[in-house]
Design a protein around this motif. Structure first.
Motif, PDB file in Angstrom:
ATOM      1  N   TRP A 103       0.891  -1.186   0.129  1.00  7.69           N
ATOM      2  CA  TRP A 103       0.130  -0.021   0.079  1.00  7.69           C
ATOM      3  C   TRP A 103       1.113   1.106  -0.051  1.00  7.69           C
ATOM      4  O   TRP A 103       0.270   2.119  -0.298  1.00  7.69           O
ATOM      5  CB  TRP A 103      -1.287   0.183   0.975  1.00  7.69           C
ATOM      6  N   GLN A 104       1.659   1.423   0.516  1.00  2.73           N
ATOM      7  CA  GLN A 104       2.818   2.595   0.895  1.00  2.73           C
ATOM      8  C   GLN A 104       3.671   2.842  -0.535  1.00  2.73           C
ATOM      9  O   GLN A 104       3.035   3.251  -0.844  1.00  2.73           O
ATOM     10  CB  GLN A 104       3.884   2.438   2.030  1.00  2.73           C
ATOM     11  N   GLN A 144      -8.347  -9.012 -12.650  1.00  2.70           N
ATOM     12  CA  GLN A 144      -8.038  -7.715 -13.392  1.00  2.70           C
ATOM     13  C   GLN A 144      -7.248  -7.386 -12.051  1.00  2.70           C
ATOM     14  O   GLN A 144      -5.915  -6.912 -12.620  1.00  2.70           O
ATOM     15  CB  GLN A 144      -8.238  -7.034 -14.860  1.00  2.70           C
ATOM     16  N   ILE A 145      -8.277  -6.676 -11.567  1.00  4.95           N
ATOM     17  CA  ILE A 145      -7.712  -5.765 -10.526  1.00  4.95           C
ATOM     18  C   ILE A 145      -6.791  -6.790  -9.062  1.00  4.95           C
ATOM     19  O   ILE A 145      -5.516  -6.802  -8.873  1.00  4.95           O
ATOM     20  CB  ILE A 145      -8.968  -5.494  -9.614  1.00  4.95           C
ATOM     21  N   LEU A 149      -3.151  -6.397  -8.203  1.00  9.11           N
ATOM     22  CA  LEU A 149      -2.720  -6.092  -6.635  1.00  9.11           C
ATOM     23  C   LEU A 149      -1.841  -7.604  -6.750  1.00  9.11           C
ATOM     24  O   LEU A 149      -0.806  -6.647  -6.001  1.00  9.11           O
ATOM     25  CB  LEU A 149      -4.088  -5.990  -5.952  1.00  9.11           C
ATOM     26  N   LYS A 150      -1.636  -8.021  -6.428  1.00 12.52           N
ATOM     27  CA  LYS A 150      -0.912  -9.071  -6.934  1.00 12.52           C
ATOM     28  C   LYS A 150       0.325  -9.003  -7.488  1.00 12.52           C
ATOM     29  O   LYS A 150       1.657  -8.732  -6.531  1.00 12.52           O
ATOM     30  CB  LYS A 150      -1.598 -11.099  -7.438  1.00 12.52           C
ATOM     31  N   LYS A 151       0.306  -8.378  -8.891  1.00 10.79           N
ATOM     32  CA  LYS A 151       2.087  -8.619  -8.862  1.00 10.79           C
ATOM     33  C   LYS A 151       2.817  -6.580  -8.194  1.00 10.79           C
ATOM     34  O   LYS A 151       3.512  -7.076  -8.188  1.00 10.79           O
ATOM     35  CB  LYS A 151       1.616  -7.183 -10.515  1.00 10.79           C
ATOM     36  N   ALA A 152       1.656  -6.086  -7.070  1.00 12.14           N
ATOM     37  CA  ALA A 152       2.195  -5.095  -6.555  1.00 12.14           C
ATOM     38  C   ALA A 152       2.600  -5.555  -4.908  1.00 12.14           C
ATOM     39  O   ALA A 152       2.852  -4.669  -4.251  1.00 12.14           O
ATOM     40  CB  ALA A 152       1.133  -4.299  -6.186  1.00 12.14           C
ATOM     41  N   PHE A 156      -3.619 -12.210  -0.545  1.00 15.67           N
ATOM     42  CA  PHE A 156      -5.439 -12.841   0.012  1.00 15.67           C
ATOM     43  C   PHE A 156      -6.546 -11.673  -1.132  1.00 15.67           C
ATOM     44  O   PHE A 156      -6.688 -10.860  -0.486  1.00 15.67           O
ATOM     45  CB  PHE A 156      -5.659 -12.440   1.514  1.00 15.67           C
ATOM     46  N   CYS A 157      -6.468 -11.516  -1.843  1.00 13.64           N
ATOM     47  CA  CYS A 157      -6.772 -11.027  -2.974  1.00 13.64           C
ATOM     48  C   CYS A 157      -7.326 -11.724  -4.145  1.00 13.64           C
ATOM     49  O   CYS A 157      -6.962 -10.572  -5.092  1.00 13.64           O
ATOM     50  CB  CYS A 157      -6.024  -9.109  -3.428  1.00 13.64           C
ATOM     51  N   GLY A 158      -8.013 -12.440  -4.161  1.00  7.88           N
ATOM     52  CA  GLY A 158      -7.597 -13.058  -5.187  1.00  7.88           C
ATOM     53  C   GLY A 158      -9.543 -12.379  -6.312  1.00  7.88           C
ATOM     54  O   GLY A 158      -9.723 -11.332  -5.539  1.00  7.88           O
TER      55      GLY A 158
END
Length: 194
Positions: A103-104, A144-145, A149-152, A156-158
């Motif tokens: 997030w940061q 896609q999101i 998010l995983k790439k970032a 726990f964001c499937g």
């Protein structure tokens, strides 16, 4: 008389969440992060479980301040694993710390709010579902999101977690058409990102 969405239980805390928070567009970066983390903790559980423990989560996770959580380590993981007020799942706790660091990076680069809202050109999607059976568990966009998010660095964001998050944060208005909240949520003013 119109009825609330079919997933809402009878408990006051559930009704209040549905009527005042779910589907209402959220634009604060830190609050968006909190919602995503709580949806990750929900994986495999019912939302009412998380809702009842939300205040405990907020206390245990320092008000969900990602700048504080990003500094945590194993000692904090062990402390949280002893906290009976939250979901004591090592993987989810460790993911929260890593997600704070991710997030940061996004927040510093472009703002977590902009990162998310750009997927819908900064305007909530308005669905017109008639029945709960029509509401998808995930979509092409949530997939896609999730990938981004995983790439970032998020975990726990499937796609299913992300779609629940999109519903909760108001990126999509998934109140059923007969629900008394659908029209008011649709009529909310749009946020100015400039």
């Amino acid at each position: 008389m119109s009825e609330r969405c079919g997933w809402v239980g009878l408990e006051d805390i559930y009704v209040e969440y549905h009527d005042t928070e779910w589907g209402v567009p959220e634009y604060d970066s830190r609050t968006l992060w909190e919602k995503l983390i709580l949806d990750g903790f929900q994986a495999g559980l019912s939302w009412i479980t998380i809702l009842k423990k939300r205040d405990n989560f907020r206390a245990a996770f320092q008000g969900f301040d990602p700048n504080i959580i990003a500094t945590w380590g194993e000692e904090d993981v062990l402390r949280l694993l002893q906290d009976k007020g939250i979901i004591r799942h090592r993987g989810k706790i460790e993911a929260t710390i890593g997600n704070a660091r991710a997030w940061q990076e996004i927040e510093a680069r472009e703002g977590f709010d902009r990162f998310l809202w750009k997927y819908v050109d900064y305007v909530p999607l308005q669905n017109t579902w008639q029945t709960q059976a029509e509401v998808p568990a995930y979509t092409e966009l949530s997939t896609q999101i999730s990938k981004d998010l995983k790439k970032a660095g998020f975990r726990f964001c499937g796609p299913t977690i992300v779609y629940a998050f999109m519903q909760a944060m108001g990126m999509v208005n998934d109140h059923l058409m007969e629900c008394p909240c659908h029209a008011p949520v649709n009529a909310l003013p749009r946020h100015d990102f400039n």
